[in-house]
Scaffold this motif. Sequence first.
Motif, PDB file in Angstrom:
ATOM      1  N   ASP A   1      29.313 -14.354  17.497  1.00 25.00           N
ATOM      2  CA  ASP A   1      29.622 -14.478  16.058  1.00 25.00           C
ATOM      3  C   ASP A   1      28.414 -14.916  15.224  1.00 25.00           C
ATOM      4  O   ASP A   1      28.460 -14.871  13.997  1.00 25.00           O
ATOM      5  N   LYS A   2      27.341 -15.330  15.851  1.00 23.17           N
ATOM      6  CA  LYS A   2      26.091 -15.687  15.172  1.00 23.17           C
ATOM      7  C   LYS A   2      26.317 -16.653  14.009  1.00 23.17           C
ATOM      8  O   LYS A   2      25.718 -16.517  12.965  1.00 23.17           O
ATOM      9  N   SER A   3      27.238 -17.634  14.199  1.00 23.54           N
ATOM     10  CA  SER A   3      27.525 -18.527  13.077  1.00 23.54           C
ATOM     11  C   SER A   3      27.081 -19.965  13.340  1.00 23.54           C
ATOM     12  O   SER A   3      27.488 -20.883  12.643  1.00 23.54           O
TER      13      SER A   3
ATOM     14  N   GLU B   1      27.328  -4.985   8.100  1.00 16.28           N
ATOM     15  CA  GLU B   1      25.961  -5.248   8.577  1.00 16.28           C
ATOM     16  C   GLU B   1      25.506  -4.151   9.540  1.00 16.28           C
ATOM     17  O   GLU B   1      24.343  -3.754   9.533  1.00 16.28           O
ATOM     18  N   ASN B   2      26.429  -3.650  10.364  1.00 15.15           N
ATOM     19  CA  ASN B   2      26.075  -2.556  11.288  1.00 15.15           C
ATOM     20  C   ASN B   2      25.621  -1.320  10.530  1.00 15.15           C
ATOM     21  O   ASN B   2      24.663  -0.649  10.928  1.00 15.15           O
ATOM     22  N   ALA B   3      26.303  -1.007   9.435  1.00 12.32           N
ATOM     23  CA  ALA B   3      25.941   0.168   8.634  1.00 12.32           C
ATOM     24  C   ALA B   3      24.556  -0.046   8.012  1.00 12.32           C
ATOM     25  O   ALA B   3      23.705   0.853   8.016  1.00 12.32           O
TER      26      ALA B   3
ATOM     27  N   THR C   1      20.274  -6.995  11.104  1.00 15.82           N
ATOM     28  CA  THR C   1      21.111  -8.192  11.187  1.00 15.82           C
ATOM     29  C   THR C   1      21.608  -8.415  12.612  1.00 15.82           C
ATOM     30  O   THR C   1      21.878  -9.530  13.009  1.00 15.82           O
ATOM     31  N   GLY C   2      21.748  -7.330  13.369  1.00 13.86           N
ATOM     32  CA  GLY C   2      22.377  -7.393  14.696  1.00 13.86           C
ATOM     33  C   GLY C   2      21.451  -7.972  15.743  1.00 13.86           C
ATOM     34  O   GLY C   2      20.216  -7.940  15.608  1.00 13.86           O
ATOM     35  N   ARG C   3      22.025  -8.520  16.798  1.00 17.57           N
ATOM     36  CA  ARG C   3      21.261  -9.124  17.871  1.00 17.57           C
ATOM     37  C   ARG C   3      21.851  -8.837  19.252  1.00 17.57           C
ATOM     38  O   ARG C   3      21.146  -8.517  20.176  1.00 17.57           O
TER      39      ARG C   3
ATOM     40  N   HIS D   1      19.695  -3.975  22.415  1.00 17.76           N
ATOM     41  CA  HIS D   1      18.571  -3.129  21.978  1.00 17.76           C
ATOM     42  C   HIS D   1      17.994  -3.510  20.619  1.00 17.76           C
ATOM     43  O   HIS D   1      16.831  -3.303  20.362  1.00 17.76           O
ATOM     44  N   LYS D   2      18.827  -4.119  19.757  1.00 20.16           N
ATOM     45  CA  LYS D   2      18.295  -4.474  18.432  1.00 20.16           C
ATOM     46  C   LYS D   2      17.297  -5.637  18.485  1.00 20.16           C
ATOM     47  O   LYS D   2      16.550  -5.859  17.543  1.00 20.16           O
ATOM     48  N   ALA D   3      17.322  -6.371  19.591  1.00 20.62           N
ATOM     49  CA  ALA D   3      16.353  -7.465  19.727  1.00 20.62           C
ATOM     50  C   ALA D   3      14.936  -6.873  19.757  1.00 20.62           C
ATOM     51  O   ALA D   3      14.001  -7.451  19.211  1.00 20.62           O
TER      52      ALA D   3
ATOM     53  N   ARG E   1      32.510  -8.071   7.465  1.00 18.95           N
ATOM     54  CA  ARG E   1      31.071  -8.349   7.242  1.00 18.95           C
ATOM     55  C   ARG E   1      30.232  -7.804   8.397  1.00 18.95           C
ATOM     56  O   ARG E   1      29.196  -7.193   8.187  1.00 18.95           O
ATOM     57  N   GLU E   2      30.691  -8.018   9.621  1.00 24.10           N
ATOM     58  CA  GLU E   2      29.962  -7.517  10.806  1.00 24.10           C
ATOM     59  C   GLU E   2      29.785  -5.999  10.724  1.00 24.10           C
ATOM     60  O   GLU E   2      28.716  -5.469  11.005  1.00 24.10           O
ATOM     61  N   LEU E   3      30.869  -5.312  10.323  1.00 21.86           N
ATOM     62  CA  LEU E   3      30.814  -3.848  10.320  1.00 21.86           C
ATOM     63  C   LEU E   3      29.940  -3.326   9.176  1.00 21.86           C
ATOM     64  O   LEU E   3      29.270  -2.300   9.316  1.00 21.86           O
TER      65      LEU E   3
HETATM   66 MG   LIG Z   1      26.319  -5.708  14.580  1.00 27.07          MG
END
Ligand SMILES: [Mg+2]
Length: 332
Positions: A277-279, A32-34, A90-92, A75-77, A28-30
Amino acid sequence: MTLELKVHPLFFKEFATKTWISPYEIIRELIENAFDEDATRVIVTVLNNGNVVIEDDAGMNSDSVTKFLILGSPHKANENLSPKLKRIRTGRYGTGRLSFLTSFDNMKIKTNLDDFNKTLVINGEALENLITGQAQLQELKESTLKRNGTEIFLNVSKITIDLVKLTKELKKLSILKYPLFEVYVKYSENFKEWDLTDSQIVKSPDVQGYKILVNIYNPSISGEIIIAKRPLGQDEKGIAIMVGNHVVLRSTFGFDNKLNRVTGYVKCDQLTSRFADKSALIENDIYTKFNQQMRDFVIEQVLPSLTEYEDVLITREESKIYKEIDKVMGQA
Ligand SMILES: [Mg+2]
Ligand SMILES: Nc1ncnc2c1ncn2[C@@H]1O[C@H](COP(=O)(O)OP(=O)(O)OP(=O)(O)O)[C@@H](O)[C@H]1O
């Protein structure tokens, strides 16, 4: 004795292997990166040796690879929208890609964007070397991809991956609802680049029902809560709390038994999700305010609608039964 704080060489590896909990979460993480880089299609291939390949059609240039190589880069922040499609990312925290170490030995990244291409490998040993400040990665000279995109090989799986469970877990991704974004899964003996043969598209479950829009200020919360027509599965029950486009968790805000038919989501970017893990959510002042606002909203809007909607459903069911009785009596 000098008082000096140091980092143990195993710290980063321990962090990467004991933060995320399953290969499903890693995949799922990967994905979301795409999504965050404007990919429009992701193909997840589970190979019969347990390895997994995640392909997308975004691709990295030299700058993106530099970003990829800096662990913990936030940087995504600041760049919280994707470059072209302006998707809310989605990333932080700049750590998601390290999750692979939980369930795999190493990760090979092959990427191509226009005339730039790179293939490199990250493994646990590289993380142990980070203590020295220099963790040289292995670069491979391989044939380049035939498209702009990235191919991530998760190698030497430590756990068996079940395709049915994978599909079920991927359905939890809120980004599946976005236009111009498709995720496919397949099982294959051998890997074939960017090939949809025998793959299945993963669609987010459609929930029909009564929709309540959420628009709250201070903190700013938006979303859509649904009182579902059909009984909900365990994974659909409760209101998803999102930070950016990432679902942190589902909650019933303390109304456990009353919200069995309630699903949907609320988004609040002022909340802070747990690092890596942002969970989970950090319990700060905004969190307290958010919970209070949501509890009030459930009391004022959701519970009354729930009673009303259930009445409508029951009345419809009842009238159907009465019609049946009338028919039977008429024939008697
Ligand atoms: Mg990510
Ligand atoms: N598939 C991809 N295509 C292009 N760039 C990518 C891809 N995957 C990762 N990156 C780059 O690598 C960086 C690191 O990804 P990673 O998932 O570790 O962190 P993040 O997405 O920034 O934050 P988070 O840890 O919250 O997921 C990304 O910010 C992005 O710049």
